[in-house]
Motif scaffolding. Sequence first.
Motif, PDB file in Angstrom:
ATOM      1  N   LEU A  34      22.535  38.727  48.894  1.00 43.74           N
ATOM      2  CA  LEU A  34      22.608  37.895  47.709  1.00 43.74           C
ATOM      3  C   LEU A  34      23.669  36.821  47.944  1.00 43.74           C
ATOM      4  CD1 LEU A  34      22.585  40.394  44.663  1.00 43.74           C
ATOM      5  CD2 LEU A  34      20.807  38.737  45.237  1.00 43.74           C
ATOM      6  N   ARG A  35      23.506  35.670  47.300  1.00 42.81           N
ATOM      7  CA  ARG A  35      24.539  34.656  47.325  1.00 42.81           C
ATOM      8  C   ARG A  35      24.965  34.342  45.895  1.00 42.81           C
ATOM      9  NH1 ARG A  35      24.692  28.376  49.396  1.00 42.81           N
ATOM     10  NH2 ARG A  35      23.447  28.074  47.503  1.00 42.81           N
ATOM     11  N   LEU A  36      26.224  34.571  45.612  1.00 42.47           N
ATOM     12  CA  LEU A  36      26.778  34.261  44.306  1.00 42.47           C
ATOM     13  C   LEU A  36      27.365  32.855  44.331  1.00 42.47           C
ATOM     14  CD1 LEU A  36      28.651  37.593  43.485  1.00 42.47           C
ATOM     15  CD2 LEU A  36      26.235  37.018  43.152  1.00 42.47           C
ATOM     16  N   SER A  37      27.264  32.189  43.191  1.00 39.89           N
ATOM     17  CA  SER A  37      27.837  30.859  43.038  1.00 39.89           C
ATOM     18  C   SER A  37      28.822  30.860  41.883  1.00 39.89           C
ATOM     19  CB  SER A  37      26.745  29.827  42.764  1.00 39.89           C
ATOM     20  OG  SER A  37      25.809  29.763  43.811  1.00 39.89           O
ATOM     21  N   CYS A  38      29.849  30.032  41.994  1.00 39.35           N
ATOM     22  CA  CYS A  38      30.822  29.853  40.920  1.00 39.35           C
ATOM     23  C   CYS A  38      31.029  28.359  40.738  1.00 39.35           C
ATOM     24  CB  CYS A  38      32.126  30.544  41.253  1.00 39.35           C
ATOM     25  SG  CYS A  38      33.476  30.206  40.094  1.00 39.35           S
ATOM     26  N   ALA A  39      30.526  27.836  39.646  1.00 38.87           N
ATOM     27  CA  ALA A  39      30.669  26.417  39.345  1.00 38.87           C
ATOM     28  C   ALA A  39      31.918  26.213  38.496  1.00 38.87           C
ATOM     29  CB  ALA A  39      29.436  25.911  38.614  1.00 38.87           C
ATOM     30  N   ALA A  40      32.827  25.343  38.974  1.00 38.89           N
ATOM     31  CA  ALA A  40      34.096  25.098  38.288  1.00 38.89           C
ATOM     32  C   ALA A  40      34.065  23.740  37.600  1.00 38.89           C
ATOM     33  CB  ALA A  40      35.241  25.152  39.282  1.00 38.89           C
ATOM     34  N   SER A  41      34.624  23.675  36.411  1.00 35.35           N
ATOM     35  CA  SER A  41      34.685  22.414  35.684  1.00 35.35           C
ATOM     36  C   SER A  41      35.898  22.415  34.770  1.00 35.35           C
ATOM     37  CB  SER A  41      33.417  22.203  34.860  1.00 35.35           C
ATOM     38  OG  SER A  41      33.287  23.211  33.876  1.00 35.35           O
ATOM     39  N   GLY A  42      36.267  21.230  34.314  1.00 35.19           N
ATOM     40  CA  GLY A  42      37.344  21.119  33.338  1.00 35.19           C
ATOM     41  C   GLY A  42      38.677  20.696  33.902  1.00 35.19           C
ATOM     42  N   ARG A  43      38.830  20.754  35.210  1.00 31.88           N
ATOM     43  CA  ARG A  43      40.058  20.290  35.823  1.00 31.88           C
ATOM     44  C   ARG A  43      39.813  20.110  37.307  1.00 31.88           C
ATOM     45  NH1 ARG A  43      45.108  23.002  35.720  1.00 31.88           N
ATOM     46  NH2 ARG A  43      45.433  21.640  37.530  1.00 31.88           N
ATOM     47  N   THR A  44      40.817  19.567  37.998  1.00 30.79           N
ATOM     48  CA  THR A  44      40.724  19.426  39.442  1.00 30.79           C
ATOM     49  C   THR A  44      41.273  20.684  40.099  1.00 30.79           C
ATOM     50  OG1 THR A  44      41.042  17.036  39.308  1.00 30.79           O
ATOM     51  CG2 THR A  44      41.436  18.083  41.431  1.00 30.79           C
ATOM     52  N   PHE A  45      40.465  21.306  40.927  1.00 26.32           N
ATOM     53  CA  PHE A  45      40.861  22.545  41.571  1.00 26.32           C
ATOM     54  C   PHE A  45      41.287  22.334  43.019  1.00 26.32           C
ATOM     55  CE2 PHE A  45      40.060  25.779  38.467  1.00 26.32           C
ATOM     56  CZ  PHE A  45      39.145  25.201  37.600  1.00 26.32           C
ATOM     57  N   SER A  46      41.587  21.085  43.364  1.00 21.05           N
ATOM     58  CA  SER A  46      41.890  20.783  44.764  1.00 21.05           C
ATOM     59  C   SER A  46      43.133  21.503  45.260  1.00 21.05           C
ATOM     60  CB  SER A  46      42.039  19.273  44.962  1.00 21.05           C
ATOM     61  OG  SER A  46      43.069  18.774  44.133  1.00 21.05           O
ATOM     62  N   ASN A  47      44.044  21.864  44.347  1.00 24.08           N
ATOM     63  CA  ASN A  47      45.253  22.567  44.772  1.00 24.08           C
ATOM     64  C   ASN A  47      45.214  24.047  44.435  1.00 24.08           C
ATOM     65  OD1 ASN A  47      46.570  20.266  45.805  1.00 24.08           O
ATOM     66  ND2 ASN A  47      47.113  19.652  43.737  1.00 24.08           N
ATOM     67  N   TYR A  48      44.044  24.544  44.131  1.00 24.25           N
ATOM     68  CA  TYR A  48      43.897  25.929  43.721  1.00 24.25           C
ATOM     69  C   TYR A  48      43.238  26.771  44.795  1.00 24.25           C
ATOM     70  CZ  TYR A  48      45.411  25.698  38.870  1.00 24.25           C
ATOM     71  OH  TYR A  48      46.168  25.604  37.740  1.00 24.25           O
ATOM     72  N   ALA A  49      43.510  28.053  44.710  1.00 23.46           N
ATOM     73  CA  ALA A  49      42.770  29.038  45.471  1.00 23.46           C
ATOM     74  C   ALA A  49      41.709  29.641  44.555  1.00 23.46           C
ATOM     75  CB  ALA A  49      43.701  30.138  45.972  1.00 23.46           C
ATOM     76  N   MET A  50      40.547  29.871  45.103  1.00 23.92           N
ATOM     77  CA  MET A  50      39.459  30.474  44.342  1.00 23.92           C
ATOM     78  C   MET A  50      39.201  31.864  44.905  1.00 23.92           C
ATOM     79  SD  MET A  50      38.819  28.060  42.260  1.00 23.92           S
ATOM     80  CE  MET A  50      37.336  28.690  41.471  1.00 23.92           C
ATOM     81  N   GLY A  51      39.026  32.804  44.019  1.00 24.14           N
ATOM     82  CA  GLY A  51      38.826  34.172  44.470  1.00 24.14           C
ATOM     83  C   GLY A  51      37.603  34.813  43.851  1.00 24.14           C
ATOM     84  N   TRP A  52      37.112  35.826  44.525  1.00 22.49           N
ATOM     85  CA  TRP A  52      36.066  36.697  43.988  1.00 22.49           C
ATOM     86  C   TRP A  52      36.650  38.103  43.869  1.00 22.49           C
ATOM     87  CZ3 TRP A  52      31.473  35.283  42.019  1.00 22.49           C
ATOM     88  CH2 TRP A  52      30.935  34.039  42.378  1.00 22.49           C
ATOM     89  N   PHE A  53      36.397  38.702  42.736  1.00 19.38           N
ATOM     90  CA  PHE A  53      36.778  40.079  42.484  1.00 19.38           C
ATOM     91  C   PHE A  53      35.542  40.829  42.013  1.00 19.38           C
ATOM     92  CE2 PHE A  53      41.464  40.071  42.568  1.00 19.38           C
ATOM     93  CZ  PHE A  53      41.688  38.710  42.649  1.00 19.38           C
ATOM     94  N   ARG A  54      35.621  42.143  42.023  1.00 23.81           N
ATOM     95  CA  ARG A  54      34.516  42.933  41.488  1.00 23.81           C
ATOM     96  C   ARG A  54      35.054  44.159  40.770  1.00 23.81           C
ATOM     97  NH1 ARG A  54      31.696  45.387  47.003  1.00 23.81           N
ATOM     98  NH2 ARG A  54      33.323  46.918  47.518  1.00 23.81           N
ATOM     99  N   GLN A  55      34.257  44.630  39.830  1.00 22.45           N
ATOM    100  CA  GLN A  55      34.651  45.802  39.070  1.00 22.45           C
ATOM    101  C   GLN A  55      33.437  46.678  38.829  1.00 22.45           C
ATOM    102  OE1 GLN A  55      36.772  45.001  35.409  1.00 22.45           O
ATOM    103  NE2 GLN A  55      37.690  47.039  35.428  1.00 22.45           N
ATOM    104  N   ALA A  56      33.498  47.885  39.359  1.00 25.66           N
ATOM    105  CA  ALA A  56      32.434  48.865  39.157  1.00 25.66           C
ATOM    106  C   ALA A  56      32.771  49.712  37.930  1.00 25.66           C
ATOM    107  CB  ALA A  56      32.286  49.746  40.390  1.00 25.66           C
ATOM    108  N   PRO A  57      31.777  50.336  37.313  1.00 23.88           N
ATOM    109  CA  PRO A  57      32.036  51.167  36.126  1.00 23.88           C
ATOM    110  C   PRO A  57      33.067  52.254  36.411  1.00 23.88           C
ATOM    111  CG  PRO A  57      29.694  50.794  36.377  1.00 23.88           C
ATOM    112  CD  PRO A  57      30.340  50.247  37.615  1.00 23.88           C
TER     113      PRO A  57
END
Length: 122
Positions: free
Chosen positions: A18-41
């Motif tokens: 599978l390929r997950l996507s995360c679309a970011a909006s509302g600010r400039t993320f050029s100086n940010y780190a982006m992460g993926w987390f997960r949580q199982a029941p």
Amino acid sequence: QVQLVESGGGWVQAGGSLRLSCAASGRTFSNYAMGWFRQAPGKEREFVASIYWRGAFTSYADSLKGRFTISRDYAKNTVYLQMNSLKPEDTAVYYCAAAEKVSVSAYEYDYWGQGTQVTVSS
């Protein structure tokens, strides 16, 4: 208003991708780190992968190296998580998040998406 919107989750058989996507909006993320987390029941939220918008520095949970790949598209302001050779234990809600620095700790992340469900059947 900062928004992170995940998509691409769903049901897949073990061994699939599978390929997950995360679309970011509302600010400039050029100086940010982006992460993926997960949580199982019944489990705590866990780090999956992270990437700087600038440069190509990436970080992965040791147990997921080689199966998961994080990447980003500047033009689309989107971060991706490619997941291969999926296992039933990968079943979880996957969240996209943004932080001012690369971190494996969820507490360092300021912005979160709503999550997307990934279910892997055996």
